[in-house]
Design a protein around this motif. Structure first.
Motif, PDB file in Angstrom:
ATOM      1  N   ALA A 133       0.834  -1.200   0.000  1.00 27.47           N
ATOM      2  CA  ALA A 133       0.000   0.000   0.000  1.00 27.47           C
ATOM      3  C   ALA A 133       0.872   1.254   0.000  1.00 27.47           C
ATOM      4  O   ALA A 133       0.586   2.222  -0.719  1.00 27.47           O
ATOM      5  CB  ALA A 133      -0.930  -0.005   1.222  1.00 27.47           C
ATOM      6  N   VAL A 134       1.939   1.239   0.803  1.00 25.57           N
ATOM      7  CA  VAL A 134       2.860   2.369   0.846  1.00 25.57           C
ATOM      8  C   VAL A 134       3.518   2.570  -0.521  1.00 25.57           C
ATOM      9  O   VAL A 134       3.599   3.693  -1.035  1.00 25.57           O
ATOM     10  CB  VAL A 134       3.925   2.158   1.938  1.00 25.57           C
ATOM     11  CG1 VAL A 134       5.053   3.182   1.807  1.00 25.57           C
ATOM     12  CG2 VAL A 134       3.292   2.254   3.328  1.00 25.57           C
ATOM     13  N   ARG A 138       3.062   5.879  -2.995  1.00 29.58           N
ATOM     14  CA  ARG A 138       4.236   6.650  -3.414  1.00 29.58           C
ATOM     15  C   ARG A 138       4.412   6.614  -4.927  1.00 29.58           C
ATOM     16  O   ARG A 138       4.832   7.611  -5.531  1.00 29.58           O
ATOM     17  CB  ARG A 138       5.486   6.106  -2.722  1.00 29.58           C
ATOM     18  CG  ARG A 138       5.482   6.326  -1.208  1.00 29.58           C
ATOM     19  CD  ARG A 138       6.767   5.844  -0.579  1.00 29.58           C
ATOM     20  NE  ARG A 138       6.728   5.956   0.878  1.00 29.58           N
ATOM     21  CZ  ARG A 138       7.721   5.621   1.689  1.00 29.58           C
ATOM     22  NH1 ARG A 138       8.845   5.137   1.173  1.00 29.58           N
ATOM     23  NH2 ARG A 138       7.608   5.748   2.997  1.00 29.58           N
ATOM     24  N   SER A 139       4.112   5.479  -5.548  1.00 27.23           N
ATOM     25  CA  SER A 139       4.224   5.413  -7.004  1.00 27.23           C
ATOM     26  C   SER A 139       3.164   6.275  -7.672  1.00 27.23           C
ATOM     27  O   SER A 139       3.378   6.790  -8.771  1.00 27.23           O
ATOM     28  CB  SER A 139       4.106   3.960  -7.475  1.00 27.23           C
ATOM     29  OG  SER A 139       2.840   3.405  -7.153  1.00 27.23           O
ATOM     30  N   ILE A 169      11.272  -0.717   8.704  1.00 26.89           N
ATOM     31  CA  ILE A 169      11.113   0.638   9.230  1.00 26.89           C
ATOM     32  C   ILE A 169       9.860   1.303   8.682  1.00 26.89           C
ATOM     33  O   ILE A 169       9.358   2.276   9.258  1.00 26.89           O
ATOM     34  CB  ILE A 169      12.365   1.489   8.909  1.00 26.89           C
ATOM     35  CG1 ILE A 169      12.474   2.665   9.901  1.00 26.89           C
ATOM     36  CG2 ILE A 169      12.333   2.019   7.484  1.00 26.89           C
ATOM     37  CD1 ILE A 169      13.772   3.445   9.773  1.00 26.89           C
ATOM     38  N   ILE A 170       9.326   0.770   7.583  1.00 26.85           N
ATOM     39  CA  ILE A 170       8.069   1.296   7.044  1.00 26.85           C
ATOM     40  C   ILE A 170       6.960   1.168   8.077  1.00 26.85           C
ATOM     41  O   ILE A 170       6.094   2.043   8.207  1.00 26.85           O
ATOM     42  CB  ILE A 170       7.699   0.552   5.745  1.00 26.85           C
ATOM     43  CG1 ILE A 170       8.670   0.922   4.625  1.00 26.85           C
ATOM     44  CG2 ILE A 170       6.265   0.876   5.317  1.00 26.85           C
ATOM     45  CD1 ILE A 170       8.445   0.175   3.334  1.00 26.85           C
ATOM     46  N   TYR A 171       6.990   0.077   8.848  1.00 29.64           N
ATOM     47  CA  TYR A 171       5.979  -0.119   9.890  1.00 29.64           C
ATOM     48  C   TYR A 171       6.135   0.877  11.028  1.00 29.64           C
ATOM     49  O   TYR A 171       5.210   1.052  11.834  1.00 29.64           O
ATOM     50  CB  TYR A 171       6.058  -1.544  10.445  1.00 29.64           C
ATOM     51  CG  TYR A 171       5.576  -2.604   9.485  1.00 29.64           C
ATOM     52  CD1 TYR A 171       4.218  -2.862   9.336  1.00 29.64           C
ATOM     53  CD2 TYR A 171       6.468  -3.344   8.723  1.00 29.64           C
ATOM     54  CE1 TYR A 171       3.768  -3.835   8.467  1.00 29.64           C
ATOM     55  CE2 TYR A 171       6.028  -4.319   7.841  1.00 29.64           C
ATOM     56  CZ  TYR A 171       4.675  -4.555   7.714  1.00 29.64           C
ATOM     57  OH  TYR A 171       4.226  -5.515   6.841  1.00 29.64           O
ATOM     58  N   LEU A 172       7.311   1.517  11.109  1.00 33.34           N
ATOM     59  CA  LEU A 172       7.563   2.477  12.183  1.00 33.34           C
ATOM     60  C   LEU A 172       7.323   3.917  11.745  1.00 33.34           C
ATOM     61  O   LEU A 172       7.611   4.846  12.492  1.00 33.34           O
ATOM     62  CB  LEU A 172       9.011   2.322  12.679  1.00 33.34           C
ATOM     63  CG  LEU A 172       9.407   0.918  13.162  1.00 33.34           C
ATOM     64  CD1 LEU A 172      10.864   0.910  13.614  1.00 33.34           C
ATOM     65  CD2 LEU A 172       8.487   0.449  14.277  1.00 33.34           C
ATOM     66  N   THR A 238      -3.031   8.598   4.235  1.00 36.26           N
ATOM     67  CA  THR A 238      -2.439   8.870   2.921  1.00 36.26           C
ATOM     68  C   THR A 238      -1.207   9.749   3.055  1.00 36.26           C
ATOM     69  O   THR A 238      -0.153   9.475   2.462  1.00 36.26           O
ATOM     70  CB  THR A 238      -3.473   9.552   2.005  1.00 36.26           C
ATOM     71  OG1 THR A 238      -4.602   8.692   1.831  1.00 36.26           O
ATOM     72  CG2 THR A 238      -2.868   9.878   0.648  1.00 36.26           C
ATOM     73  N   ARG A 239      -1.325  10.831   3.845  1.00 35.31           N
ATOM     74  CA  ARG A 239      -0.190  11.740   4.041  1.00 35.31           C
ATOM     75  C   ARG A 239       0.996  11.013   4.683  1.00 35.31           C
ATOM     76  O   ARG A 239       2.150  11.216   4.297  1.00 35.31           O
ATOM     77  CB  ARG A 239      -0.608  12.916   4.919  1.00 35.31           C
ATOM     78  CG  ARG A 239      -1.692  13.803   4.325  1.00 35.31           C
ATOM     79  CD  ARG A 239      -1.166  14.618   3.148  1.00 35.31           C
ATOM     80  NE  ARG A 239      -2.164  15.529   2.627  1.00 35.31           N
ATOM     81  CZ  ARG A 239      -2.267  16.802   2.965  1.00 35.31           C
ATOM     82  NH1 ARG A 239      -1.412  17.324   3.836  1.00 35.31           N
ATOM     83  NH2 ARG A 239      -3.208  17.571   2.433  1.00 35.31           N
ATOM     84  N   LEU A 240       0.725  10.160   5.664  1.00 34.03           N
ATOM     85  CA  LEU A 240       1.808   9.485   6.374  1.00 34.03           C
ATOM     86  C   LEU A 240       2.431   8.383   5.524  1.00 34.03           C
ATOM     87  O   LEU A 240       3.629   8.114   5.628  1.00 34.03           O
ATOM     88  CB  LEU A 240       1.290   8.906   7.689  1.00 34.03           C
ATOM     89  CG  LEU A 240       0.817   9.936   8.722  1.00 34.03           C
ATOM     90  CD1 LEU A 240       0.219   9.236   9.937  1.00 34.03           C
ATOM     91  CD2 LEU A 240       1.949  10.861   9.151  1.00 34.03           C
ATOM     92  N   ALA A 241       1.645   7.732   4.666  1.00 33.24           N
ATOM     93  CA  ALA A 241       2.167   6.645   3.845  1.00 33.24           C
ATOM     94  C   ALA A 241       3.187   7.143   2.830  1.00 33.24           C
ATOM     95  O   ALA A 241       4.141   6.431   2.505  1.00 33.24           O
ATOM     96  CB  ALA A 241       1.027   5.924   3.134  1.00 33.24           C
ATOM     97  N   ILE A 242       2.999   8.359   2.310  1.00 30.30           N
ATOM     98  CA  ILE A 242       3.931   8.882   1.300  1.00 30.30           C
ATOM     99  C   ILE A 242       5.126   9.576   1.939  1.00 30.30           C
ATOM    100  O   ILE A 242       6.036  10.018   1.233  1.00 30.30           O
ATOM    101  CB  ILE A 242       3.221   9.848   0.336  1.00 30.30           C
ATOM    102  CG1 ILE A 242       2.728  11.095   1.081  1.00 30.30           C
ATOM    103  CG2 ILE A 242       2.079   9.162  -0.377  1.00 30.30           C
ATOM    104  CD1 ILE A 242       2.116  12.143   0.166  1.00 30.30           C
ATOM    105  N   GLN A 243       5.144   9.651   3.272  1.00 27.23           N
ATOM    106  CA  GLN A 243       6.246  10.294   3.986  1.00 27.23           C
ATOM    107  C   GLN A 243       7.344   9.272   4.235  1.00 27.23           C
ATOM    108  O   GLN A 243       7.202   8.355   5.039  1.00 27.23           O
ATOM    109  CB  GLN A 243       5.729  10.854   5.311  1.00 27.23           C
ATOM    110  CG  GLN A 243       6.772  11.547   6.147  1.00 27.23           C
ATOM    111  CD  GLN A 243       6.145  12.278   7.310  1.00 27.23           C
ATOM    112  OE1 GLN A 243       5.695  13.401   7.164  1.00 27.23           O
ATOM    113  NE2 GLN A 243       6.109  11.649   8.480  1.00 27.23           N
ATOM    114  N   ARG A 244       8.462   9.434   3.530  1.00 21.06           N
ATOM    115  CA  ARG A 244       9.524   8.430   3.585  1.00 21.06           C
ATOM    116  C   ARG A 244      10.342   8.540   4.880  1.00 21.06           C
ATOM    117  O   ARG A 244      10.469   9.609   5.465  1.00 21.06           O
ATOM    118  CB  ARG A 244      10.436   8.564   2.365  1.00 21.06           C
ATOM    119  CG  ARG A 244       9.679   8.485   1.045  1.00 21.06           C
ATOM    120  CD  ARG A 244      10.623   8.301  -0.111  1.00 21.06           C
ATOM    121  NE  ARG A 244      11.584   9.396  -0.214  1.00 21.06           N
ATOM    122  CZ  ARG A 244      12.647   9.351  -1.014  1.00 21.06           C
ATOM    123  NH1 ARG A 244      12.872   8.285  -1.741  1.00 21.06           N
ATOM    124  NH2 ARG A 244      13.472  10.384  -1.074  1.00 21.06           N
TER     125      ARG A 244
END
Length: 321
Positions: A133-134, A138-139, A169-172, A238-244
């Motif tokens: 999903a992340v 991002r794509s 770290i994506i989970y964090l 959505t905002r947090l998922a695209i935040q690397r």
């Protein structure tokens, strides 16, 4: 459950048709919710006040028209590969391990059982699908034209070096799991039990006279009220998922590294105009509450309710599945 060749073919053919329809609609939704549009003046490089110059898009359909104008049909299908991989994987798991009376495709409905078990099941499915999903989000939001089959180059663009070396770290990502889990809790522990109490199970043998109009009206009001909480959670997620994520002594733990993996990769737009604006990577959200506060302070409370009607329709549609 044993499936014949024809049944399997029908399932995956249906999946393909669904993806052709759903991917563009989801892509527009993600970009509309991710678009950063602050109302206040920004500071330029010399510390002077300057108005925000990013795109101002006020509706879902305006975003759809903008994507079509700048990126064309290829832009509408950004995120196709990770969506396809995730959908096919989940479908295979369901067909192999879950005893269902018939093949299922599309969004899977958690099994009807005690709400705590349903909650645990839904959280487990979320944890399995979160990385894809992340990557999908991002794509969708990247301006780069990523190849459908060039996996390694795409990952270098979508993930920081830290995320590639430590995928967990994506989970964090601060606040992301909290937003997703809270959303699941509201649906599985409140909406679903109330639906079972107020509405009969929809089956081919259901007599329409068994449906109480006043109970249905009560449930629809409950869904509308739940949308007040669910829609902001979807925008925040959505905002947090695209935040690397990037771990460095010189950067915040969630700030993006100023990498150059995207250099040399063509963009969809032949001009300097981007489809959406993104919040500066040096000033990341630090959690669910911080994200909500900053969205309200910088963009206004209605930014939390972008495409709220999609959430409402999804909740109402759940009454009939």
């Amino acid at each position: 459950m044993q499936l014949g060749f024809v049944d399997t073919l029908v399932v995956f053919l249906s999946l393909g048709i669904s993806l052709l329809i759903v991917v563009p609609l989801t892509g527009v939704l993600v970009r509309f919710r991710a678009n950063y549009n602050p109302k206040a003046l920004q500071l330029d490089a010399e510390g002077g006040a300057a108005p925000h110059t990013g795109p101002v898009v006020n509706s879902y359909f305006s975003m759809m028209a903008r994507v079509w104008r700048i990126e064309g049909i290829a832009g509408l299908y950004k995120g196709l590969m990770p969506t396809t991989i995730s959908t096919v994987f989940v479908t295979i798991v369901i067909l192999i391990f879950l005893d269902t009376p018939k093949p299922r495709h599309g969004a899977y409905k958690a099994p009807d059982t005690r709400f705590l078990a349903t909650f645990a099941y839904s959280v487990g499915m979320m944890l399995i699908s979160l990385p894809t999903a992340v990557l999908t989000y991002r794509s969708i939001t990247t301006p780069h034209r990523l190849g459908y089959f060039n996996l390694m180059k795409s990952l270098r663009v979508l993930l920081t070096s830290t995320e590639r070396q430590k995928p967990w770290i994506i989970y964090l990502t601060p606040g992301l799991l909290a937003a997703e889990t809270l959303h699941i809790a509201l649906v599985t522990c409140i909406l679903n039990p109330l639906r079972r109490v107020l509405l009969p199970t929809i089956t081919p043998q259901l007599d329409i006279t068994e449906i109480s109009l006043w109970k249905a009206a009560v449930y629809f009001v409950i869904v509308a009220c739940a949308t007040i909480a669910l829609a902001p959670l979807e925008v925040i997620a959505t905002r947090l998922a695209i935040q690397r994520n990037h771990a460095s002594t010189d950067y915040d733990a969630v700030a993006q590294e100023p990498e150059s993996e995207g250099d040399g990769i063509p963009e969809y737009s032949g001009t300097d105009e981007d489809v959406i604006g993104l919040r500066h990577e040096g000033d990341p959200y630090t959690g669910l509450v911080d994200c909500a506060k900053n969205i309200v302070n910088e963009e206004g409370v209605m930014a939390l309710y972008r495409a709220w009607w999609v959430t409402l329709l999804g909740g109402l549609g759940s009454a009939f599945v």
